[in-house]
Design an enzyme around this catalytic site. Sequence first.
Site, mmCIF file in Angstrom:
data_model
loop_
_atom_site.group_PDB
_atom_site.id
_atom_site.type_symbol
_atom_site.label_atom_id
_atom_site.label_comp_id
_atom_site.label_asym_id
_atom_site.label_seq_id
_atom_site.Cartn_x
_atom_site.Cartn_y
_atom_site.Cartn_z
ATOM 1 N N SER A 186 5.769 63.940 33.686
ATOM 2 C CA SER A 186 7.119 64.085 34.866
ATOM 3 C C SER A 186 7.864 64.983 34.513
ATOM 4 C CB SER A 186 7.566 62.397 35.073
ATOM 5 O OG SER A 186 6.558 61.780 35.808
ATOM 6 N N GLU B 63 9.704 50.922 29.366
ATOM 7 C CA GLU B 63 9.288 51.386 30.379
ATOM 8 C C GLU B 63 9.032 50.355 31.445
ATOM 9 O OE1 GLU B 63 5.957 54.275 30.377
ATOM 10 O OE2 GLU B 63 6.168 54.495 32.710
ATOM 11 N N ASN C 117 -2.819 48.658 38.186
ATOM 12 C CA ASN C 117 -2.730 47.403 38.464
ATOM 13 C C ASN C 117 -3.695 46.552 37.762
ATOM 14 O OD1 ASN C 117 -0.562 47.394 40.105
ATOM 15 N ND2 ASN C 117 -1.663 46.667 42.144
ATOM 16 N N GLU C 118 -5.172 47.198 37.667
ATOM 17 C CA GLU C 118 -6.239 46.324 36.855
ATOM 18 C C GLU C 118 -5.793 46.241 35.459
ATOM 19 O OE1 GLU C 118 -6.119 49.324 39.122
ATOM 20 O OE2 GLU C 118 -6.716 47.994 40.619
ATOM 21 N N SER D 117 -0.398 60.399 28.361
ATOM 22 C CA SER D 117 -1.618 60.512 29.087
ATOM 23 C C SER D 117 -2.288 61.767 28.537
ATOM 24 C CB SER D 117 -1.371 60.566 30.593
ATOM 25 O OG SER D 117 -0.819 59.297 30.787
ATOM 26 N N GLN E 232 7.710 62.970 28.515
ATOM 27 C CA GLN E 232 6.917 61.972 27.882
ATOM 28 C C GLN E 232 5.352 62.234 27.893
ATOM 29 O OE1 GLN E 232 6.427 58.182 30.245
ATOM 30 N NE2 GLN E 232 5.732 57.152 28.422
#
Lengths: 355, 400
Positions: free
Chosen positions: B168, B251, B377-378, B134, B131
């Site tokens: 990954s 995802e 998480n943010e 990023s 993928q």
Amino acid sequence: MDFTFTEDQQLFADSVKDFLQGEITAESIRASWETETGRSDELWAQITELGLPAMLVPEEFGGLGMTELDVVLMAIECGRVALHEPIVEMAMVATPLLAALAPNNEKCADLLGQIAGGEAKVAIAHTVNHVVADAHIADYLILPHADQIHLVAQADVKLEAQESVDPSRRLSTVDWTPSEATCIASGAEGVALLAATLNRGALASAAQMIGLAEAMVARSVQYSEERQQFGKPIGVNQALKHHMANCAVKTEFAKAPLYRAAYVLSMKPESADFAISHAKVVAGEAALFAAKNSIQLHGAMGYTWECDLHIWMKRSWALDKFWGHAGFHKNRTHQWLMNPNAQIGADNTFGAVAI
Amino acid sequence: MKLSFSAEDELFRKEVAAWLNDNLVGEFTQLKFRGGPGDEHMFPEERKAWEQKLAEGGWTCVGWPKEYGGRGCSIEQQVIFNEEYARCGAPGHVGHIGEGLAGPTIIAFGTEEQKQKYLPGIVAGKELWCQGYSEPGAGSDLANVKTKARFDEEKGKWIINGQKVWTSLAHESDYVFVIARTDPDSVAHKGLGFFLMKMDQPGIEVRGIEQITGTSEFNEVFFDDAECEADDIVGAPGEGWKVAMGLLGFERGVSTLGQQMQFQNELNQVIDIAKENGAYQDPTIRQRIAKAHTELKIMRYNSMRMLSGQGGGDGSLQKEALIYKLFWATWHRSMGELAMDVMGPESEILDGGPYELSRLQSMYLFVRSDTIYGGTNEIQRNIIAERGLGMPKEPRVAAK
């Protein structure tokens, strides 16, 4: 009442801090990972020159005759740079045990002189730890055996290296045979010394963890100013500010119990269990929390080997479990509190008898 | 409401369990409980062979429609398959990005040609995907894509230049899907394209990133005049963000289904150690184990609830799905802490050198990335507050 350090204590800590900040960097720590012993004779010579091994050695045996209260700030500074040399454990844990026996034991007295002069190194084992730190570069090992304590030359034991999650730490298991000749304490004295040793080890670890925690937060705050997302530094986000603020609260609130533990250990060591366990638990929480939030703030970078953060994170992991893990010390606190004669209540918490 | 499985589904469970029992043997035995989170770099070749073994039995892409080579399993059957798969310790799917992300995206947004070209390789377990989302400057700010795509009229191909990161298994993959800027003057989520690209070409270079575990599962991927066939853009130029967002839904949803049984396996291992070393006698440890167990149940019930309302087959999830990533990632991170506290002083000692972590030590480190990848998480909390609760959005840099 005065819950502050003296000017001398502060000056001593500052001088050690200046030295460490100048000599120890993430790069030098990483370089040590690549060497066989992971330790440097040159650095040790500098540490000796500063008098650090002699700190808790009584003056009559060639030392500086300082107390735990005088050196606890120094241990924080060693944690702040994630120092890999074994000075904290040797000076704060091993030499006090030898000092307790030295008046009646020539071997211990001689060894103290050598340690103070930088001519010998000593490593110390304890039943609460499964391994011994820095035995590989020690001339002598202090080894417990039931209620006995033995002082054994490294040449007379067999060491097996154990790898740590923290590449800076060099650990061993020790294969050895106790003998009458190596025994330096036994019976009630041995038991008392081992109990005191546990407390000293826990204090030394707790102090380093406070330094580790502050170092990780400092790095993270700096990174939050540099790293940009959504066209602005990530540090402007409240979510990340709060992560760091929560760490600061935890670390600052762990300092008072730490200082108190150092005070009690230096004034009334036989009553120090509760104070020590308290300090070890909260310092461990502060360090692990700082590690967690710092990695989170760094995002994926914080999860890489290249990012220096894991040097501090892994030391925190190791020290939190060394010299009694959190569960061990919490249970000691419970036992102390549930004791029918526990000195709790307002007069004991705030009164003059409280240490 | 009906919280039990039908008789037909229970038969399906037996069928899955029996097949796994018969086939996860011999050369594949060493793969048991391997290749999961934190261990994805292990046994790549053997796990590729296992992927093909699964394919022979018709056990890849079980949730895909039959017309695309899938098994057409209902949601219930997908749950059952994933549970049984993890229960017996079958290894982490080396093809999960193709099966869980690339494939469903192609099915939802791709052309008939793309479906025919790419789906069979995924179903057969022979072609692996990674993928390319990023970038060094585009993490949480995913739309800040700098990688550029321009169409070369002479070659009749898209030419891609830029860099992706945290990719990954790029070093094991045959294909990559990439978001890149098709309109060089655009910013943020506008002007992007979604490209399907072959990894084995001169314009693509893969460099491993060493993790705090000392291993490398993810990579930097450099695109230097890399080529993409004209027909291999999914959606139109400029529609890349729409496609990418559809994919992120996969995802955060269906592809995380099987992990709960892996979590259960980890918790069981921790409980075993606690019994063995006496840590179970510590009341604080007992409470944390009980808490971990109850929260794992919450995850299971919630995902059943989430999936019950779905059934549309387009992979889209309902509002409650927004909370799932935050919950499991945070749970798993706490699980790592619990595991180390249960191990006590032993948690520091490695199995051997150089830097040979035990499964639980590796898990303790890996879980640090759970709360970061796929939306930190943010970011997850922002999504819950803004999309779930309708709170005012943070001001963003405006797109042109």
